[in-house]
Write an enzyme that holds these catalytic residues in place. Sequence first.
Site, PDB file in Angstrom:
ATOM      1  N   ASP A   9       0.843  -1.188   0.000  1.00 53.46           N
ATOM      2  CA  ASP A   9       0.000   0.000   0.000  1.00 53.46           C
ATOM      3  C   ASP A   9       0.885   1.248   0.000  1.00 53.46           C
ATOM      4  O   ASP A   9       1.597   1.510   0.965  1.00 53.46           O
ATOM      5  CB  ASP A   9      -0.888  -0.034   1.244  1.00 53.46           C
ATOM      6  N   ASN A  23      -5.047  13.511 -10.804  1.00 47.46           N
ATOM      7  CA  ASN A  23      -5.673  14.061 -11.996  1.00 47.46           C
ATOM      8  C   ASN A  23      -5.383  15.563 -11.988  1.00 47.46           C
ATOM      9  O   ASN A  23      -4.929  16.118 -10.993  1.00 47.46           O
ATOM     10  CB  ASN A  23      -7.173  13.733 -12.053  1.00 47.46           C
ATOM     11  N   VAL A  32      -5.007   5.568  -6.940  1.00 49.51           N
ATOM     12  CA  VAL A  32      -3.948   6.071  -6.059  1.00 49.51           C
ATOM     13  C   VAL A  32      -4.325   7.438  -5.501  1.00 49.51           C
ATOM     14  O   VAL A  32      -4.170   7.704  -4.307  1.00 49.51           O
ATOM     15  CB  VAL A  32      -2.600   6.155  -6.827  1.00 49.51           C
ATOM     16  N   ASP A  33      -4.827   8.298  -6.361  1.00 55.20           N
ATOM     17  CA  ASP A  33      -5.183   9.661  -5.956  1.00 55.20           C
ATOM     18  C   ASP A  33      -6.206   9.651  -4.823  1.00 55.20           C
ATOM     19  O   ASP A  33      -6.034  10.312  -3.792  1.00 55.20           O
ATOM     20  CB  ASP A  33      -5.734  10.403  -7.177  1.00 55.20           C
ATOM     21  N   GLY A 123      -3.154   2.541 -14.507  1.00 54.45           N
ATOM     22  CA  GLY A 123      -4.481   2.172 -14.014  1.00 54.45           C
ATOM     23  C   GLY A 123      -5.553   2.619 -14.987  1.00 54.45           C
ATOM     24  O   GLY A 123      -5.579   2.211 -16.139  1.00 54.45           O
ATOM     25  N   VAL A 124      -6.421   3.506 -14.520  1.00 53.70           N
ATOM     26  CA  VAL A 124      -7.545   3.947 -15.345  1.00 53.70           C
ATOM     27  C   VAL A 124      -7.103   4.732 -16.578  1.00 53.70           C
ATOM     28  O   VAL A 124      -7.885   4.876 -17.510  1.00 53.70           O
ATOM     29  CB  VAL A 124      -8.568   4.792 -14.527  1.00 53.70           C
TER      30      VAL A 124
END
Length: 176
Positions: A9, A23, A32-33, A123-124
């Site tokens: 983590d 972002n 993560v954000d 990721g996204v």
Amino acid sequence: MKLRIAPGDLTETVVDAVVNAANSSLLGGGGVDGAIHRRGGSEILAACRRLRETSLPDGLPAGQAVVTTAGKLPARWVIHTVGPVHSPREDRSQTLASCYREALRVAGEIGARSVAFPTISAGVYGWPMDDAVRIAVETVREVAARQESSAPGVEEVVFVPFGADAESAFRAQLST
């Protein structure tokens, strides 16, 4: 500069600075954000809001980095960087590499000796894992080589992969 892998983590990693795959709004999000904002608490969001009200009214551009407090995280600072969204039609790899270079530059400026990175854009934002890891490791190694010939700075970079695929990719890349 020592490079190592510490699966787990990111928000629990004990380093001077953790890097947030943010972002451009800097006001929290998913992945993560969101984890950094939730665990770090309201101090991080307040610092990001101050940045938006002053030096970054339009948000943080992709490939750039800024620093805030780490709030309740075990780190002292959070270095926020915005990775590019992967595109099969446009090469954005230099922007992704810039995230790592800029985060390390900021870390050096604030005196951070240890920095933990997530896998930015994997990721996204859709970046293929193996390529995202290759860019991360190559870029950090390039910065380390330049740093050794100039001035001291960051002494340790910790890659904190999320999941078995990311961990395998980092282990393979660091063994080359």
